[in-house]
Design a protein around this motif. Sequence first.
Motif, PDB file in Angstrom:
ATOM      1  N   LYS A  51      -3.506 -32.309 -20.355  1.00 24.87           N
ATOM      2  CA  LYS A  51      -2.749 -32.092 -19.127  1.00 24.87           C
ATOM      3  C   LYS A  51      -1.260 -32.306 -19.350  1.00 24.87           C
ATOM      4  CE  LYS A  51      -2.455 -33.641 -14.316  1.00 24.87           C
ATOM      5  NZ  LYS A  51      -3.004 -34.569 -13.283  1.00 24.87           N
ATOM      6  N   PHE A  57     -12.922 -39.358 -23.645  1.00 29.25           N
ATOM      7  CA  PHE A  57     -12.746 -38.081 -22.967  1.00 29.25           C
ATOM      8  C   PHE A  57     -11.552 -38.124 -22.009  1.00 29.25           C
ATOM      9  CE2 PHE A  57     -17.323 -38.286 -23.961  1.00 29.25           C
ATOM     10  CZ  PHE A  57     -17.399 -37.191 -24.789  1.00 29.25           C
ATOM     11  N   ASP A  58     -11.350 -39.269 -21.334  1.00 28.78           N
ATOM     12  CA  ASP A  58     -10.192 -39.414 -20.453  1.00 28.78           C
ATOM     13  C   ASP A  58      -8.900 -39.217 -21.233  1.00 28.78           C
ATOM     14  OD1 ASP A  58     -11.785 -39.886 -18.271  1.00 28.78           O
ATOM     15  OD2 ASP A  58     -11.625 -42.082 -18.370  1.00 28.78           O
ATOM     16  N   ALA A  59      -8.844 -39.815 -22.420  1.00 27.99           N
ATOM     17  CA  ALA A  59      -7.635 -39.705 -23.242  1.00 27.99           C
ATOM     18  C   ALA A  59      -7.405 -38.277 -23.702  1.00 27.99           C
ATOM     19  CB  ALA A  59      -7.746 -40.646 -24.452  1.00 27.99           C
ATOM     20  N   PHE A 103      -8.413 -35.374 -22.235  1.00 26.76           N
ATOM     21  CA  PHE A 103      -8.005 -34.479 -21.155  1.00 26.76           C
ATOM     22  C   PHE A 103      -6.659 -34.878 -20.556  1.00 26.76           C
ATOM     23  CE2 PHE A 103     -12.608 -33.680 -21.300  1.00 26.76           C
ATOM     24  CZ  PHE A 103     -12.571 -32.303 -21.455  1.00 26.76           C
ATOM     25  N   LYS A 104      -6.322 -36.162 -20.626  1.00 32.28           N
ATOM     26  CA  LYS A 104      -4.999 -36.581 -20.200  1.00 32.28           C
ATOM     27  C   LYS A 104      -3.934 -35.982 -21.113  1.00 32.28           C
ATOM     28  CE  LYS A 104      -2.126 -40.660 -19.349  1.00 32.28           C
ATOM     29  NZ  LYS A 104      -2.061 -42.158 -19.396  1.00 32.28           N
ATOM     30  N   ILE A 163     -16.493 -43.019 -22.147  1.00 33.09           N
ATOM     31  CA  ILE A 163     -15.775 -42.114 -21.257  1.00 33.09           C
ATOM     32  C   ILE A 163     -14.277 -42.195 -21.468  1.00 33.09           C
ATOM     33  CG2 ILE A 163     -15.534 -43.762 -19.363  1.00 33.09           C
ATOM     34  CD1 ILE A 163     -16.351 -39.994 -19.112  1.00 33.09           C
ATOM     35  N   ALA A 164     -13.784 -43.329 -21.976  1.00 35.48           N
ATOM     36  CA  ALA A 164     -12.350 -43.482 -22.210  1.00 35.48           C
ATOM     37  C   ALA A 164     -11.843 -42.477 -23.240  1.00 35.48           C
ATOM     38  CB  ALA A 164     -12.040 -44.911 -22.659  1.00 35.48           C
TER      39      ALA A 164
END
Length: 212
Positions: free
Chosen positions: A206, A198-200, A202-203, A195-196
């Motif tokens: 943004k 995908f977090d990176a 989308f971060k 999941i990290a």
Amino acid sequence: MAHNIPYMTSQKRLKSCLEKIKEASTPELFNEKFLNEKLDMKGGSARTLPPYLKRINFIASDGTPTEWYREFRNPTLAGQAAFKALKYGYSDLFDVNESIHKKGDSDLKGIVAQVTGLDHDNSIITYIVATFKTLKSFATFEEPAFTTSVITSGEADSYQENTHKNNIPPSNGRESVGLNIGYNINLNLPATSDIAVFDAIFKSLKEHLLKD
């Protein structure tokens, strides 16, 4: 009990068939007539091709080409389609070692012997290994990196300026009050359960693309 792993005795025939599939149009039925007339492949060994292609899910049980067959004819998707076919047709081998496509001949032969229960010097093992490698040669294993496609603010300003210059009337007959430009973002995400990652992604979107 021996597993029924697909193989071809003629790798030259198989390689030629796969190459010609990419060139010829997709048939309604992949049968002996199509092999003879369109792919110019005849003889006893050619008749073993449709059963093999069914085993790797390139053609259905009724002889109709599958979606993977069509993807294989697409240069962009061909390598991925071949890899899916490899994993489907040789699932018994991948169940033993999910990275078997990265193994050398000795390890591959050992796993085939383990799964089939055949002696290492059995000719069928040699055919299975050779056929596996032939199909593998058409496959790609790298996941595509994610890409974005956006309309930048500069492109939006240019589009709006050109619209005014050309004096394009609004479709409803009213006076134009402006032009709204939106972002179209297309993502091809990597295949991962982390999941990290995908977090990176989308971060980053943004911070760099979704600012006001």
